[in-house]
Write an enzyme that holds these catalytic residues in place. Structure first.
Site, PDB file in Angstrom:
ATOM      1  N   LYS A  28     -23.586  11.873 -58.477  1.00 26.74           N
ATOM      2  CA  LYS A  28     -24.612  12.720 -59.090  1.00 26.74           C
ATOM      3  C   LYS A  28     -24.357  12.869 -60.590  1.00 26.74           C
ATOM      4  CE  LYS A  28     -26.200  15.836 -56.394  1.00 26.74           C
ATOM      5  NZ  LYS A  28     -26.020  16.936 -55.463  1.00 26.74           N
ATOM      6  N   ARG A  98     -23.189  22.270 -58.336  1.00 26.28           N
ATOM      7  CA  ARG A  98     -23.334  21.330 -57.212  1.00 26.28           C
ATOM      8  C   ARG A  98     -22.102  20.447 -57.107  1.00 26.28           C
ATOM      9  NH1 ARG A  98     -29.047  21.053 -59.146  1.00 26.28           N
ATOM     10  NH2 ARG A  98     -30.334  21.311 -57.300  1.00 26.28           N
ATOM     11  N   GLY A 107     -21.066  17.836 -45.494  1.00 28.37           N
ATOM     12  CA  GLY A 107     -19.897  18.572 -45.012  1.00 28.37           C
ATOM     13  C   GLY A 107     -19.259  19.373 -46.117  1.00 28.37           C
ATOM     14  N   MET A 109     -19.431  21.746 -49.741  1.00 29.09           N
ATOM     15  CA  MET A 109     -20.342  22.705 -50.333  1.00 29.09           C
ATOM     16  C   MET A 109     -21.350  21.952 -51.179  1.00 29.09           C
ATOM     17  SD  MET A 109     -20.048  25.542 -53.199  1.00 29.09           S
ATOM     18  CE  MET A 109     -21.261  24.735 -54.211  1.00 29.09           C
ATOM     19  N   ARG A 354     -30.914   8.269 -57.431  1.00 27.34           N
ATOM     20  CA  ARG A 354     -29.935   7.391 -56.763  1.00 27.34           C
ATOM     21  C   ARG A 354     -30.712   6.284 -56.060  1.00 27.34           C
ATOM     22  NH1 ARG A 354     -28.351  11.844 -52.109  1.00 27.34           N
ATOM     23  NH2 ARG A 354     -30.482  12.200 -51.483  1.00 27.34           N
ATOM     24  N   HIS A 470     -21.145 -11.219 -19.411  1.00 27.83           N
ATOM     25  CA  HIS A 470     -22.121 -12.261 -19.106  1.00 27.83           C
ATOM     26  C   HIS A 470     -23.536 -11.806 -19.465  1.00 27.83           C
ATOM     27  CE1 HIS A 470     -24.907 -14.456 -16.462  1.00 27.83           C
ATOM     28  NE2 HIS A 470     -24.132 -15.482 -16.783  1.00 27.83           N
ATOM     29  N   ARG A 632     -20.448 -28.690 -24.562  1.00 29.77           N
ATOM     30  CA  ARG A 632     -19.169 -28.326 -23.966  1.00 29.77           C
ATOM     31  C   ARG A 632     -19.165 -28.718 -22.496  1.00 29.77           C
ATOM     32  NH1 ARG A 632     -17.566 -22.170 -23.671  1.00 29.77           N
ATOM     33  NH2 ARG A 632     -19.012 -22.171 -21.929  1.00 29.77           N
ATOM     34  N   SER A 779     -13.815 -25.888 -32.548  1.00 30.11           N
ATOM     35  CA  SER A 779     -14.786 -24.807 -32.583  1.00 30.11           C
ATOM     36  C   SER A 779     -14.091 -23.560 -32.041  1.00 30.11           C
ATOM     37  CB  SER A 779     -16.009 -25.156 -31.728  1.00 30.11           C
ATOM     38  OG  SER A 779     -16.917 -24.082 -31.746  1.00 30.11           O
ATOM     39  N   CYS A 846     -18.064 -20.533 -32.426  1.00 37.38           N
ATOM     40  CA  CYS A 846     -19.189 -20.417 -31.498  1.00 37.38           C
ATOM     41  C   CYS A 846     -19.070 -19.189 -30.611  1.00 37.38           C
ATOM     42  CB  CYS A 846     -19.341 -21.678 -30.666  1.00 37.38           C
ATOM     43  SG  CYS A 846     -17.930 -22.002 -29.602  1.00 37.38           S
ATOM     44  N   TYR A 866     -19.214 -24.335 -40.314  1.00 36.43           N
ATOM     45  CA  TYR A 866     -20.447 -23.734 -39.802  1.00 36.43           C
ATOM     46  C   TYR A 866     -20.132 -22.550 -38.912  1.00 36.43           C
ATOM     47  CZ  TYR A 866     -19.512 -26.043 -35.320  1.00 36.43           C
ATOM     48  OH  TYR A 866     -18.933 -26.430 -34.160  1.00 36.43           O
TER      49      TYR A 866
HETATM   50  C1  PEP Z   1     -15.772 -18.246 -26.447  1.00 34.32           C
HETATM   51  O1  PEP Z   1     -14.879 -18.065 -25.632  1.00 34.32           O
HETATM   52  O2  PEP Z   1     -15.794 -17.706 -27.552  1.00 34.32           O
HETATM   53  C2  PEP Z   1     -16.919 -19.104 -26.115  1.00 34.32           C
HETATM   54  C3  PEP Z   1     -17.828 -19.385 -27.030  1.00 34.32           C
HETATM   55  O3  PEP Z   1     -17.031 -19.530 -24.839  1.00 34.32           O
HETATM   56  P1  PEP Z   1     -17.565 -18.624 -23.631  1.00 34.32           P
HETATM   57  O4  PEP Z   1     -18.175 -17.394 -24.236  1.00 34.32           O
HETATM   58  O5  PEP Z   1     -18.574 -19.449 -22.934  1.00 34.32           O
HETATM   59  O6  PEP Z   1     -16.336 -18.386 -22.859  1.00 34.32           O
HETATM   60 MG    MG Z   2     -14.719 -19.378 -23.927  1.00 34.41          MG
END
Ligand code: PEP
Ligand code: MG
Length: 895
Positions: A28, A98, A107, A109, A354, A470, A632, A779, A846, A866
């Site tokens: 401020k 202030r 939280g 004053m 702000r 899952h 995979r 990966s 991944c 990636y």
């Molecule tokens: C992992 O284990 O990060 C993965 C990509 O494989 P899954 O989630 O299929 O076990």
């Molecule tokens: Mg896995």
């Protein structure tokens, strides 16, 4: 030695501070200084620095010796500037006090207004303003606020007195009280304070001032502020500043007002002033909600169908000044501002500015508009949008204005919202879908067998399982909203109902699931559909120019692959082939294969599966048109494919011709205590090589066919899961190479391909130097790597993770945001060792973390090639990767 400077003045078109001094002056104070330097109308004042706060605590709650004289001098200068004097009976200077930390901090004053009033100065104020009622009203407000926040006399005392007074005199509104009434109320207030504290309300204005300053510094360490700091990682050492500023009055009659505004619409981003104001009112009246504020612009008033005039109409000259100030603030700060202002007798005063908070939609529009207006460059625009907030734009969302009856809350596992009928089995979901009904699949947990049910449902709700269970992973992949781990819900599959908090929801009842907040809501809630506007595409395009890492997707169905392409995915980073095995047309063959006693028995059903797998892969290669595709080989424990209940066993026995008792025995044999650490991943390939051989053949044949079809070369990446030792990889690699050789010979063509591995076990990360001698790419499977590094089951974490968070043992679920210290260290080690053995080895991620902005920043730091994430997160990953690259470049620039 020169005296240390503890106090910085501002006002009258100049200031000793500036916006860049936020650490010293607090947010401020720094912005008040900056606005003064810009020549904007800011009531003069001064900031006592955060260093005073730090010194105060370091020195047994004593102020630095020079502080008193510096405050006195600054206060005198303020008085001179406004032509008044603190404590003066005829012409008293009144101030606001202030707090102002570096980051805004609830939280502490907050504010005391009208400080400097006492039984004498109030008469001076009455005389000078010519308005006794205004003067006494200001005094009673001050007594009330000061007593509450500085003296600790709770405000209910004063509310009670006022209510009682109004009742006794048959008043309805505060505005009905005359000057004399307020004077009597003041006397009653003071009596109560003396009763409560055993001493009178302070009449000495200096005692008032130091009381308020002390209250601000004292509140830095109160329990609420400490909790807030802990939650938001704000160091205690930062301290707070105190701002003392000459009062301006919005409650001096019909030409006075107070208001709050955004320089652009924070919800849509539209370049139009947005805000409200109240005539003849003081700051706290706007937020208190006692009176309904009026619109600032005529347009907004008409849209709101409000009869009370807008500021544009009621105070046209001040309104023009205000819009001019907004323009200057935006040009200066180069961002949308959130401001507070007061109008005193037709003169505009700015009290705060702000950067304003905004929705994702507004953030996109504001970033793009500002770049086009030349206020910021494209790079800056890319950094202005929070990638995680893009989620709001990619899924239907609940109408924020709609009513909702929340019955439970779980983990926000997959964003978006949907309403539908409750069903408790995947088969039921599928048949309901076939009839065109919208259903929500409610399960204790899901398994690969539920894929068809999850596909058929508009949303998924589970009572167990975490963010990488899952249900969560598959739902995100499919773009289905999902709330997982709703522990408070009890499902009774037999009775086809669930109960929560005394509410029973039966099959067929409508519920709404909001996967962005984790809410489960009874009944239907209206939705807003996602809008992929032009702004969105434009910003993505800009992000792509600054991005170093590629963004791929985790996909195994043509629909998912096409969705991901639409969102800009540059290939597939993970195709989980097991999901393809659950298709109704092939599950029989899969079960036959698993239940067979020997290799010969397995080969026949595998022959049936081969053409189907080949066609799966061919479709993916065609959709990805020459972009890289990582496939995979089979990963999950085999028992996941097997029948479980006696009814299911009987059904399989009928379709396969295998005796039910033999079937039951085989199922028993395949039972494992710890399937996630059991016979899965490459271990399946080692014991049943023919499965991987079939899959490799399907991949290679599909690559040839897709290349012929599209005219684009296909270079498949074959990925082996759950490798812990180089030996495992070598053995399997040799077999895959042999299959490739055979296919080349049969088809009379040559193949280009790569064989690599997932790094998802700590041992694999540590042995990366060895493994990379054979593996052409890595990966990072950070779901399993997190599970195995922490030794926490990704499917059972939800039951205790919340507790860990509540007890501050962890600040982030490590299955959501990569743990940079432990799991991240393993990723860094593996990347480094992999590169040592194979310079330039292709590295990707991944696991679910591939779509999390903080984890993506980590991946940029490690130099991965990636990230791969579920289709609906691809835009988030593109933006996060660009921001990560820009941050790295900016840091390098500072070295
Ligand atoms: C992992 O284990 O990060 C993965 C990509 O494989 P899954 O989630 O299929 O076990
Ligand atoms: Mg896995």
């Amino acid at each position: 030695m020169a005296e240390q400077k503890w106090v910085y003045s501002f006002g009258d078109g100049k200031a000793e501070g500036a916006a860049s001094m936020r650490n010293l002056l607090g947010g401020k104070g720094a912005n008040l200084a900056e606005m003064s330097n810009l020549g904007l109308p800011v009531p003069p004042g001064f900031t006592i620095t955060t260093e005073v706060c730090t010194a105060f605590y370091a020195n047994d709650r004593q102020y630095p010796a020079e502080l008193a004289s510096q405050v006195e001098a600054a206060l005198a200068a303020v008085g001179q500037s406004v032509g008044a004097s603190f404590g003066d009976a005829q012409n008293p200077l009144l101030v606001s006090v202030r707090s102002g930390a570096r980051a805004s901090m609830p939280g502490m004053m907050d504010t005391v207004l009208n400080l400097g009033l006492n039984d004498t100065t109030v008469e001076g104020l009455a005389l000078r303003s010519g308005d006794k009622r205004f003067a006494y009203d200001s005094y009673r407000r001050f007594i009330q606020m000061y007593s509450d926040v500085v003296l600790g006399v709770d405000h209910h005392n004063f509310e009670e007195i006022l209510e009682y007074y109004k009742e006794e005199h048959e008043f309805n509104l505060d505005t009905e009280l005359t000057a004399e009434d307020w004077l009597r109320v003041i006397a009653l207030y003071k009596e109560r304070i003396e009763e409560e504290l055993g001493k009178p309300f302070p009449q000495d204005v200096n005692e008032q001032l130091w009381g308020a300053i002390g209250a601000v510094f004292g509140s830095w360490r109160n329990a609420r502020a400490e909790t807030y700091r802990r939650l938001h990682n704000i160091p205690e050492g930062w301290g707070t500043a105190v701002n003392v500023q000459a009062m301006v009055f919005g409650n001096m009659g019909e030409t006075s007002a107070t208001g709050v505004a955004f320089t652009r619409n924070p919800s849509t981003g539209e370049h139009a002033i947005y805000g409200e104001f109240l005539v003849n009112a003081q700051g706290e009246d706007v937020v208190a909600g006692i009176r309904t504020p009026q619109s600032l612009t005529k347009k907004a008033r008409l849209e709101a169908n409000d009869r009370k005039p807008s500021m544009e109409e009621a105070m046209p000259e001040v309104f023009v000044q205000l819009t001019d100030v907004f323009d200057r603030l935006e040009k200066h700060y180069r961002d949308m501002q959130d401001v507070e202002f007061t109008v005193q007798n037709g003169k505009l005063w700015m009290l705060q500015t702000r950067s304003g908070k905004r929705t994702a939609r507004a953030a996109l529009k504001i970033a793009i508009d500002m770049a086009r207006e030349g206020l910021i460059d494209e790079k800056t625009a890319v950094t202005r949008v929070d990638p995680a907030a893009l989620d709001q734009l990619l899924h239907p969302t609940l109408d924020p204005d709609a009513e909702r009856d929340i019955i439970a809350t779980g983990l926000p596992a997959s964003p978006g919202a949907a309403s539908g009928e409750v069903v408790f089995s995947s088969d039921e979901a599928a048949s309901a879908r076939a009839e065109g009904r919208r259903v929500i699949l409610v399960r204790i947990e899901t398994s690969p067998e539920d894929i068809h049910g999850m596909h058929s449902a508009v949303a998924i709700l589970t009572t167990r399982g975490g963010m990488t269970s899952h249900a969560a992973v598959v739902a995100r992949g499919m773009g289905r909203p999902c709330v997982s781990g709703v522990g408070s819900i009890r499902i009774d599959y037999k009775a086809e109902q669930f109960t929560v908090m005394g509410v029973t929801v039966k099959k067929g009842d409508i519920i709404t699931v909001d996967g962005s907040t984790g809410h489960v809501i009874r009944g239907e809630v209206p939705m807003l559909q996602p809008e992929l506007s032009g702004d969105f595409a434009t910003l993505m395009g800009w992000a792509d120019t600054y991005r170093r890492m590629k963004v791929r997707t985790n996909a195994e169905t043509p629909v998912d692959a096409m969705t991901a392409r639409k969102f800009g995915a540059e290939g597939i980073g993970l195709c989980r082939t097991e999901h393809m095995f659950f298709d109704e047309a092939r599950i029989v063959a899969v079960r036959q294969m698993i239940l067979a006693d020997d290799e010969k028995g397995r080969r026949a059903p595998l022959q049936k599966i081969l053409p189907m797998q080949r066609d799966d892969f061919r479709q993916l290669f065609v959709i990805m048109k020459g972009l890289p595709v990582t496939i995979r080989l089979l990963d999950p424990p085999l028992h996941e494919f097997l029948p479980k209940t006696p009814e299911e066993i009987a059904q399989v026995s009928e379709t396969t011709g295998m005796p039910a008792d033999k079937l039951a025995r085989r199922v028993q044999e395949l039972h494992e205590f710890n399937p996630m650490l059991g016979h899965r991943g490459c271990r399946l390939g080692i014991t049943y090589p023919e499965i991987y051989e079939m899959q490799a053949r399907a991949i290679f044949e599909a690559a040839i066919e897709a290349a012929n079809e599209t005219g684009e070369a296909v270079i498949p990446e074959v990925m082996i899961p759950l490798v812990a030792m180089k030996g495992e990889f070598d053995l399997l690699r040799e077999r895959i190479v042999a299959v490739a050789g055979a296919v080349e010979k049969e088809r009379g063509t040559s193949l280009e391909y790569q064989i690599g591995t997932m790094i998802e076990l700590p041992r694999a990360a540590l042995m990366a130097r060895e493994i990379a001698k054979s593996a052409e790419f890595f990966s990072f499977g950070t779901n399993d790597l997190t599970q195995t590094t922490y030794g926490i089951s990704r499917d059972d974490a939800a039951s205790f993770m919340n507790d860990y968070m509540a007890k501050k043992l962890i600040s982030q679920d490590p299955f959501v945001s990569l743990d940079p210290d432990g799991v991240g260290e393993l990723v860094s080690i593996a990347a480094e060792r992999g590169r040592e053995a194979r310079p330039g080895i292709k590295l990707g991620i991944c696991g679910e973390h591939g779509g999390d902005p903080a984890s993506i920043a980590f991946c940029e730091g490690v130099g991965l090639n990636y990230v791969s994430c579920s289709p609906y997160r691809v835009p988030i990953a593109r933006l996060a990767a660009a921001q990560a690259a820009l941050a790295v470049a900016a840091n390098a620039g500072h070295d």
